[in-house]
Design an enzyme around this catalytic site. Structure first.
Site, PDB file in Angstrom:
ATOM      1  CG  HIS A 155      -2.042   0.574   1.137  1.00  0.00           C
ATOM      2  ND1 HIS A 155      -2.509   2.449   0.515  1.00  0.00           N
ATOM      3  CD2 HIS A 155      -3.583   0.103   1.148  1.00  0.00           C
ATOM      4  CE1 HIS A 155      -4.059   2.593   0.429  1.00  0.00           C
ATOM      5  NE2 HIS A 155      -4.666   1.496   0.681  1.00  0.00           N
ATOM      6  CG  ASP A 397     -10.875 -14.588 -18.067  1.00  0.00           C
ATOM      7  OD1 ASP A 397      -9.971 -15.284 -17.789  1.00  0.00           O
ATOM      8  OD2 ASP A 397     -11.595 -14.500 -18.652  1.00  0.00           O
TER       9      ASP A 397
END
Length: 451
Positions: A155, A397
């Site tokens: 982060h 995907d």
């Protein structure tokens, strides 16, 4: 569950030479969560339509993605005064290959459990930070043919929007498609190298996001609260339940007829009130709600599409438990709405300037609070509720179909919560929340019965 067996560990570097050197991170990169955020995706067995090798496809496409997102292949280095810089040295990311005799069906409803942690690479922060990859991935193949992909992303380098941008482009490359949005890597867009412009009236909000949250009345620290056992629950709010809450809040005396309260403001207000009830606070108990606000469209000029870094800021709503409970949901939602509206361009820029001039940023970094009693604590009597409602988190995907489930791994800090859209896109929301064991059952009771 059956054990996870680690088969291989690879270091993946950019597919072609990239720019090398160090550049300072923006102030927002250096505060709050600078540790890694874990997320896991689950996939059914690839169909016969997918002719490739899963591991080789992921490794090759990741290397190509790192060419475009080369900061992810670098390392952080400590500077004086709690600052960090990003060394773009192409040392690469960590990619692990594992397998298990378990089946996807063993994960039931995919609620986070300690087993999830075994599907995501572990990061040991006791090691020097310059040795820790900024991105780690683990693909695990199950007995049924299903797959999980666990990722841990620093982060300190990216926020949620940028993290999912990276993952999305990795998927596109794996499918043989060109990248859709080129990352904008210039952190100086949010780096105040010059004096701030004069404001008509100097804003007084620059410190509000950095104050320590309130303590329980009568306590001088939160050491004991930090030690208490916590538990994580994944709770679903249906479309009908949300409509009831929004109808109530938007017909209250606190509603703005021209705007109404958002889903986040409504649900966050409800969660805040229910937590105060479950914790059994006295009416005069101060309490705060930490809110992560995306500033991309709030700064002037707005950040360019594809800005790759941290552009979120912490805003804080404050009240007392008595006020929250006695005044109803509209009151809580208005407190949250006011905190979010306060995040203007001036708020952001003065916050940057405040951090820039602060002596030591370690005070605001979670890496220094790991296992310690220091750092901000949004547990009892407070909450932190992060929204993933607008993030492109679903549909990753790599060529063998979209995931059947994705979600965060365990959040074991009291008060830490995430709000996510339901994958089925049926108008319902998912609340992933962590509370002390002593409070969780009462919280769930209020969450549903108070609707």
């Amino acid at each position: 569950m059956a054990p996870i067996i680690l088969r291989n560990i690879y270091t993946i570097v950019p597919s072609e030479p990239t720019w090398a050197g160090c550049f300072p991170l923006a102030e927002w990169d250096l505060v709050g969560t600078i540790t890694h955020v874990p997320t896991v995706y689950f996939y059914n067995k690839p169909s016969d339509m997918f002719q490739g090798n899963v591991v080789e496809t992921l490794r090759t496409s990741l290397s190509r993605a790192l060419f475009h997102f080369y900061p992810m292949a670098g390392r952080l280095r400590w500077l004086p005064r709690g600052r960090l810089e990003l060394d773009c040295n192409a040392e690469g990311v960590s990619f692990m290959e594992a397998e298990s005799e378990a089946k996807l069906s063993d994960f039931d409803d995919f609620s986070p459990t300690p087993e999830f942690e075994k599907l995501v690479p572990h990061v040991n922060y006791k090691h020097p930070i310059k040795t820790i990859p900024l991105f780690l991935a683990q693909v695990t193949r199950f007995k049924c043919g299903g797959i999980s992909l666990g990722v841990s992303i620093s982060h300190a380098v990216v926020d949620g929007q940028s993290a999912f941008h990276f993952l999305s482009e990795w998927g596109r490359i794996a499918r043989g498609e060109p990248i859709e949005t080129v990352p904008i890597l210039d952190r100086k867009i949010l780096w105040t190298g010059e004096p701030l412009p004069p404001f008509a009236s100097p804003p007084q909000c620059e410190r509000k996001g950095f104050e320590q949250p309130p303590l329980l009345i009568g306590e001088t620290d939160n050491v004991e609260e930090r030690k208490k056992k916590t538990t994580v629950e994944i709770l679903r709010l249906s479309k009908t339940q949300l409509e009831k809450l929004r109808s109530r809040v938007n017909t209250s005396e606190y509603a703005d007829p021209a705007r109404g309260f958002t889903r986040y403001e409504t649900v966050a207000g409800h969660v805040w009130r229910c937590a105060s009830k479950a914790r059994g606070h006295s009416p005069e108990q101060p309490t705060s709600l930490g809110i992560c606000v995306d500033t991309r469209s709030r700064v002037q000029p707005p950040l360019p599409r594809g800005y790759f870094g941290n552009a979120t800021i912490n805003a804080v709503a404050r009240s007392t438990s008595g006020e929250l409970i006695s005044n109803g949901l509209g009151f809580a939602a208005e407190k949250i709405s006011e905190a979010i509206k306060s995040v203007t361009n001036e708020y952001v820029m003065t916050g940057i300037e405040y951090l820039k001039n602060h002596e030591d940023l370690k005070t605001f970094q979670d890496i220094h609070a790991l296992g310690s009693t220091e750092g901000p604590f949004y547990g009892n009597p407070n909450l932190g509720l992060v929204s993933w409602l607008t993030l492109p988190m679903y549909g990753l995907d790599f060529g063998w179909g979209k995931e059947v489930h994705m979600g965060p791994c365990t959040h074991d800090g009291d008060g830490g919560s995430l709000l996510l859209p339901d994958k089925n896109d049926d108008g319902s929301l998912i609340l992933a929340t962590c509370l002390q064991v002593a409070h969780m059952e009462a919280f769930k009771k209020h969450l549903y019965e108070d609707i």
